[in-house]
Design an enzyme around this catalytic site. Structure first.
Site, short mmCIF file in Angstrom:
data_model
loop_
_atom_site.label_atom_id
_atom_site.label_comp_id
_atom_site.label_asym_id
_atom_site.label_seq_id
_atom_site.Cartn_x
_atom_site.Cartn_y
_atom_site.Cartn_z
N ASP A 13 0.51 -0.84 0.28
CA ASP A 13 -0.03 0.17 -0.10
C ASP A 13 0.92 1.40 0.68
O ASP A 13 -0.21 2.73 0.53
CB ASP A 13 -0.75 -0.06 1.14
CG ASP A 13 -1.93 -1.00 1.30
OD1 ASP A 13 -2.32 -1.66 0.23
OD2 ASP A 13 -2.54 -1.92 2.58
N LYS A 16 1.84 2.06 -5.01
CA LYS A 16 2.65 1.88 -6.03
C LYS A 16 1.90 2.04 -7.09
O LYS A 16 2.68 2.85 -8.34
CB LYS A 16 2.64 0.31 -5.80
CG LYS A 16 4.02 -0.06 -4.98
CD LYS A 16 4.50 -1.71 -5.10
CE LYS A 16 3.61 -1.97 -4.66
NZ LYS A 16 2.92 -2.00 -2.65
N GLY A 40 -4.62 -4.06 -4.66
CA GLY A 40 -5.35 -3.59 -5.00
C GLY A 40 -4.67 -2.46 -4.94
O GLY A 40 -4.23 -1.15 -4.45
N HIS A 41 -4.84 -2.02 -6.42
CA HIS A 41 -4.06 -0.81 -6.99
C HIS A 41 -4.91 0.30 -7.52
O HIS A 41 -6.03 -0.24 -8.00
CB HIS A 41 -3.04 -0.67 -8.40
CG HIS A 41 -1.53 -1.71 -7.74
ND1 HIS A 41 -0.81 -2.32 -8.21
CD2 HIS A 41 -1.55 -1.87 -6.31
CE1 HIS A 41 0.00 -2.66 -8.10
NE2 HIS A 41 0.25 -2.58 -6.94
N GLN A 224 2.25 -5.88 -3.00
CA GLN A 224 2.38 -6.19 -1.13
C GLN A 224 3.87 -5.11 -1.80
O GLN A 224 4.04 -4.14 -2.52
CB GLN A 224 2.53 -7.40 -1.58
CG GLN A 224 0.67 -8.04 -0.69
CD GLN A 224 0.76 -8.45 -2.42
OE1 GLN A 224 1.46 -9.26 -3.29
NE2 GLN A 224 -0.13 -8.39 -2.81
P1 IMP Z 1 -2.63 -13.06 1.22
O1 IMP Z 1 -1.63 -12.09 0.86
O2 IMP Z 1 -4.19 -12.85 0.95
O3 IMP Z 1 -2.39 -14.21 2.38
O4 IMP Z 1 -2.00 -11.75 3.08
C1 IMP Z 1 -1.47 -11.83 4.07
C2 IMP Z 1 -0.55 -10.27 4.09
O5 IMP Z 1 -0.42 -9.35 3.71
C3 IMP Z 1 -1.65 -9.59 5.28
O6 IMP Z 1 -1.42 -8.91 6.03
C4 IMP Z 1 -2.65 -9.02 4.20
O7 IMP Z 1 -3.46 -7.99 4.85
C5 IMP Z 1 -1.06 -8.79 3.56
N1 IMP Z 1 -1.17 -8.08 2.24
C6 IMP Z 1 -1.19 -8.90 0.84
N2 IMP Z 1 -1.95 -7.98 -0.44
C7 IMP Z 1 -1.53 -6.61 -0.18
C8 IMP Z 1 -1.58 -5.59 -0.15
O8 IMP Z 1 -1.44 -5.76 -1.55
N3 IMP Z 1 -0.96 -5.08 0.22
C9 IMP Z 1 -0.74 -4.07 2.15
N4 IMP Z 1 -1.11 -5.54 2.89
C10 IMP Z 1 -1.34 -6.34 1.38
#
Ligand code: IMP
Length: 423
Positions: A13, A16, A40-41, A224
């Site tokens: 977040d 990007k 989520g961009h 991420q």
């Molecule tokens: P997962 O990727 O859904 O398995 O989540 C694992 C961890 O990564 C959690 O803490 C999510 O909130 C975090 N996470 C996954 N995708 C994003 C992103 O695009 N932005 C911020 N945090 C993310």
């Protein structure tokens, strides 16, 4: 522009999407190489908001080719929805601007259900995932039982393999007290989505190799952030892919010696969603930013945890990713602050740490050591050039870039394309 990997230098977040959109103007191709629709961009173009989950942000620019590489995990139903949604917003999505690897692993409905059920079962120890089935998909990939996008091209074979996977998934769901998924319904729904995706599938490695040979310019859009990397992040509170720059090569098949530059994106402060240690977390700053309507997740709508800029982390991120240049976003979020803190080291008992400890319990015990900066207390959202920024703001930005150990090259003062300052 040289072949560039863009990564998040914090916990995701970092803004990007907007920086990628900005850099995309200068490239021929935008490549996604890891993660799934957990990303989520948000990109705002001409006052119109677009939220992208799987499709590279390059889709918003005419003439830019978008590639989804082998390292990405694809929920076909979600991707089909995203394609249809973009088309409804007037964005052209065709074989001429989107190519998807036929080797990318598929996130199936039981992966989503398992992700959610496992989180509930973990109770207090939950990771705080996005619930999109990312972990279970990558687990199947590593266990060598996953289904891949290429399987969608053979519907009979796909449903046979899906049956095996779903039977296994249902056993696990039952153990977690969750109702099983219906095979027939799941197959019909998934294959309907597969029809929308099938025309985009192909060998992305060969395509990218030809693009490199033809001296096309590529941007690898990271999803991420560094501290969510499965190897280098705050394990186990991480995602399931390599979010650091090396992941761009394995997840696309483009060799490291074809990459020219790594750009790290970071916010002027820090946020994270989900659980896990966060040394510079500050509830007061969180309340302040949420009060401004900022820092709610694009994918889940969750309020993000907020904290001061953590230079211990961003410095480590610069080392891990080989960051050459920095893009600092959300500077305007701090516009009204009187004083701004920056975490410059961690205190662990009597020891002062320069690097974040790899052991999670130790990291959780670390206390942030702060340096204070004067706030600029002026609106920066209309700034177009470096010198339009207040002197105190410039001082702050130069200081965080120096502490991070990379060159400041982009400053973002709002969500619009035009609110971007290039140094
Ligand atoms: P997962 O990727 O859904 O398995 O989540 C694992 C961890 O990564 C959690 O803490 C999510 O909130 C975090 N996470 C996954 N995708 C994003 C992103 O695009 N932005 C911020 N945090 C993310």
């Amino acid at each position: 522009m040289a072949n560039t990997i863009l990564v998040g230098a914090q916990w995701g977040d970092e803004g990007k999407g907007k920086i990628i959109d900005f850099l995309t103007e200068k490239v021929d191709l935008v490549v996604r190489s890891q993660g799934g629709n957990n990303a989520g961009h948000t990109v705002i173009v001409g006052g119109k908001k677009y939220v992208l989950h799987l499709i590279p942000s390059g889709i918003l620019r005419r003439g830019t080719m978008c590639v989804i590489g082998n390292g990405v995990v694809i929920d076909a139903m979600s991707l089909a929805e995203e394609i249809e949604g973009l088309r409804k917003q007037g964005i052209r999505v065709t074989k001429d601007n989107l190519l998807i690897s036929d080797c990318a692993h598929l996130t199936l409905p039981h992966h989503r259900a398992l992700d959610r059920a496992r989180e509930i079962a973990k109770g207090k120890g939950k990771i705080g995932t996005t619930g999109r089935g990312i972990g279970p998909t990558y687990s199947d990939k590593a266990s060598r039982v996953g289904l891949r996008t290429g399987d969608l091209l053979e519907p009979a074979r796909f449903s046979e393999r899906l049956k095996v996977r779903l039977t296994d998934g249902n056993v696990q769901l039952k153990m977690l007290g969750v109702a099983p998924l219906d095979f027939r319904k799941t197959t019909v729904e998934y294959l309907a989505a597969a029809k929308i995706i099938a025309p985009f599938l192909g060998n992305t490695v060969v395509y990218l190799h030809k693009a490199v040979t033809a001296k096309k310019q590529m941007l690898f859009e990271g999803a991420q952030g560094t501290f969510l990397d499965i190897d280098h992040g705050t394990y186990p509170y991480v995602t399931s892919s390599n979010t650091t720059s090396g992941g761009a090569c394995t997840g696309s098949g483009v060799a490291p010696n074809r990459i020219d530059k790594v750009v790290g994106t970071m916010k002027a402060y820090t946020t994270r969603v989900g659980e896990g240690p966060f040394p510079s977390e500050n509830e007061g700053l969180g309340e302040f930013l949420h009060g401004l309507g900022r820092e709610f997740g694009a994918t889940t709508g969750r309020a993000r945890r907020c904290g001061w800029f953590d230079a211990v982390c961003t410095h480590y991120a610069a080392i891990l990713n080989g960051i050459d240049e920095l893009a600092v976003t959300n500077v305007d979020g701090l516009d009204t602050m009187k004083t701004i803190k920056v975490c410059v080291a961690y205190k662990l008992g009597r020891k002062t740490l320069e690097y974040p400890p790899t052991d999670l319990d130790t990291l959780a015990k670390c206390e942030a050591v702060y340096e204070e900066f004067d706030g600029w207390q002026k609106d920066t959202t209309a700034a177009k050039k470096w010198n339009d920024l207040p002197a105190k703001c410039r001082k702050y930005l130069q200081a965080i870039a120096k502490l991070s150990g990379a060159k400041l090259s982009i400053v973002s003062v709002g969500p619009g394309r035009e609110q971007t300052i290039v140094l």
